[in-house]
Write an enzyme that holds these catalytic residues in place. Structure first.
Site, PDB file in Angstrom:
ATOM      1  CG  HIS A 261      -3.321  -1.363  -3.259  1.00 40.91           C
ATOM      2  ND1 HIS A 261      -3.147  -2.472  -4.061  1.00 40.91           N
ATOM      3  CD2 HIS A 261      -3.208  -1.791  -1.983  1.00 40.91           C
ATOM      4  CE1 HIS A 261      -2.952  -3.537  -3.285  1.00 40.91           C
ATOM      5  NE2 HIS A 261      -2.976  -3.146  -2.030  1.00 40.91           N
TER       6      HIS A 261
ATOM      7  CD  GLU B 128      -0.827  -5.207   0.197  1.00 42.64           C
ATOM      8  OE1 GLU B 128      -1.944  -4.850  -0.217  1.00 42.64           O
ATOM      9  OE2 GLU B 128      -0.630  -5.600   1.366  1.00 42.64           O
TER      10      GLU B 128
ATOM     11  CG  ASP C 254      -2.909  -3.117  -7.415  1.00 45.96           C
ATOM     12  OD1 ASP C 254      -2.925  -2.023  -6.808  1.00 45.96           O
ATOM     13  OD2 ASP C 254      -3.609  -4.085  -7.066  1.00 45.96           O
TER      14      ASP C 254
HETATM   15  C1  XIL Z   1      -6.967  -8.602  -0.536  1.00 49.65           C
HETATM   16  C2  XIL Z   1      -6.886  -9.786  -1.489  1.00 49.65           C
HETATM   17  O1  XIL Z   1      -6.271  -9.385  -2.674  1.00 49.65           O
HETATM   18  C3  XIL Z   1      -8.233 -10.323  -1.749  1.00 49.65           C
HETATM   19  O2  XIL Z   1      -8.156 -11.447  -2.596  1.00 49.65           O
HETATM   20  C4  XIL Z   1      -8.861 -10.674  -0.409  1.00 49.65           C
HETATM   21  O3  XIL Z   1     -10.085 -11.178  -0.584  1.00 49.65           O
HETATM   22  C5  XIL Z   1      -8.921  -9.446   0.481  1.00 49.65           C
HETATM   23  O4  XIL Z   1      -7.633  -8.947   0.652  1.00 49.65           O
HETATM   24  N1  XIL Z   1      -4.431  -4.642   1.394  1.00 49.65           N
HETATM   25  C6  XIL Z   1      -3.883  -5.806   1.897  1.00 49.65           C
HETATM   26  C7  XIL Z   1      -4.216  -7.082   1.252  1.00 49.65           C
HETATM   27  O5  XIL Z   1      -3.045  -5.750   2.795  1.00 49.65           O
HETATM   28  O6  XIL Z   1      -4.231  -8.161   2.148  1.00 49.65           O
HETATM   29  C8  XIL Z   1      -5.512  -7.022   0.514  1.00 49.65           C
HETATM   30  O7  XIL Z   1      -5.666  -8.232  -0.207  1.00 49.65           O
HETATM   31  C9  XIL Z   1      -5.558  -5.831  -0.420  1.00 49.65           C
HETATM   32  C10 XIL Z   1      -5.424  -4.567   0.372  1.00 49.65           C
END
Ligand code: XIL
Length: 397
Positions: free
Chosen positions: A274, A306, A308
């Site tokens: 992220h 993940e 973004d």
């Molecule tokens: C987040 C989702 O995007 C949301 O919609 C949810 O409400 C909470 O979780 N790290 C992770 C993910 O491993 O599971 C998280 O996802 C974002 C951060």
């Protein structure tokens, strides 16, 4: 798909690439300074021009999934059920771009566990069926996490029953989907050195209930329940050249070393990635590649799980903002995909129409955020071009 704002000729591109690895962060800082109300003069004009002149030209119109697949890399995205089943235009774009699907919420405890003695697979099964119908690979997320635990958890899970509850959950969930999953995030976010626990462990309910052994237990039970899936340890804040991220990288590496030395079936590290457009100046490709090599030397694969790019603190101007976000994607993925052990890239969402960051990191000025490859109208942005370019330039896996 071309970047109409580009002024650089194609034969200059390699030169830009090399320079940007060295100067990209500064260039981004220069552009960011304007938006943050700091004096733009503080960063050199040349650096700002460099950010502006980066070419995001892309050849052809193949999807991200196709470009990645051509190099033996899997590309996919996280998705919520409602986005696929209530928005047909989005669903069509998802299938076009992606080769892999990961449920954003549907396989978390909160979604699967209405009570201590019940499992509800209905929602998650719908996503699995969608993936199967559209020939998308599946990632499970996540079997063990300190968040998204159901309300009954704190009251009903004790030191006496915690091991049995954990084992039962993993056996039942991984067993239910056995043979269908390309991979599982078995343990998510177990490390958080700033909480001060031994070995950098996060002070999660699982640590409190079972001690550090819960990690090993989870992987062993998952491997038994689904022997075909790749099993990942997944975590965040492993990306930047900061003391905090360096401490976390080291703690994660030590955890993986311990697991491997004990013969625990862990197959890959997930980098959540992220990223933050504003913090991208703190990205150090050489340091990142060194870390990834150390992980790969343990015999592990690496997934970007993940991805973004937060634009919360970037300029309001969309053109400027999109350039900084695209540059952050390009710098990160170029460095990370230079490591051959990296074999999958997933973005946390596909279109700005649906991003968790809209809730978690909204902008102070109230403008919609733009952290993902497609805009809210499902059109490719420069971030899409940046990702496509990196896939096109990546070495074959
Ligand atoms: C987040 C989702 O995007 C949301 O919609 C949810 O409400 C909470 O979780 N790290 C992770 C993910 O491993 O599971 C998280 O996802 C974002 C951060």
């Amino acid at each position: 798909m071309t970047d109409s704002k580009s002024t650089s000729r194609p034969n200059k591109r390699l030169l830009y690439r090399r320079d940007l690895l060295r100067f990209g962060a500064g260039a981004i800082a220069g552009a960011g300074a304007v938006a943050l109300g700091r004096s733009p003069q503080k960063s050199s004009q040349a650096e700002t021009q460099l950010a502006d002149s980066r070419s995001f030209d892309v050849e052809g119109d193949r999807s991200l999934g196709a470009r990645a697949a051509a190099k033996g890399i899997l590309y996919g995205a996280a998705v919520r059920r409602s986005n696929l089943f209530e928005d047909t235009a989005f669903a069509a774009r998802f299938v076009q771009e992606c080769r892999m699907l990961v449920p954003e919420r549907a396989m978390k405890w909160q979604a699967l566990r209405p009570s201590l003695d019940k499992f509800d697979f209905e929602g998650a099964d719908q996503l699995v069926d969608f993936a199967t119908q559209h020939d998308l690979k599946l990632r499970g997320h996540t079997l063990v996490w300190h968040q998204s635990l159901p309300d009954w958890f704190a009251e009903q899970v004790t030191r006496q029953n915690a091991e049995q509850v954990l084992v039962n959950h993993i056996q039942t969930v991984a067993g239910h989907y056995a043979g269908k999953m390309q991979s599982w995030d078995v343990v998510n976010e177990a490390i958080q050195p700033k909480e001060g626990k031994p070995d950098g462990f996060r002070n999660s309910p699982w640590l409190q209930l079972l001690g550090q052994d819960y990690v090993e237990l989870a992987f062993r039970v998952a491997a038994e329940a689904d022997p075909d899936a790749m099993l990942l340890y997944n975590d965040y804040s492993l990306d930047y050249d900061t003391a905090e991220d360096e401490t976390k990288r080291n703690a994660v590496l030590r955890l993986l070393e311990r697991l491997k030395s004990r013969g625990v079936p862990v197959h890959a590290l997930g980098l959540q990635a992220h990223l933050d457009g504003e913090e991208s100046r703190q990205f150090n490709p050489v340091q990142m590649q060194r870390f990834l090599r150390e992980v790969a030397d343990l015999g592990l694969k690496i997934f970007v799980t993940e991805l973004d790019v937060k634009d919360q603190r970037l300029p309001a101007n969309i053109e400027q903002r999109d350039r900084i976000v695209a540059a952050a994607y390009e710098d990160y993925l170029t460095a990370v995909l230079a490591e051959p052990a990296v074999t999958a890239v997933l973005t946390w969402g596909l279109s700005d129409r649906y991003s968790w960051l809209s809730d978690v990191r909204p902008r102070d000025d109230g403008l919609p955020i733009r952290p993902l490859p497609l805009d809210a109208d499902l059109q490719p942005k420069l971030a899409w071009n940046a990702i496509a370019r990196v896939f096109d330039q990546a070495a074959q896996r």
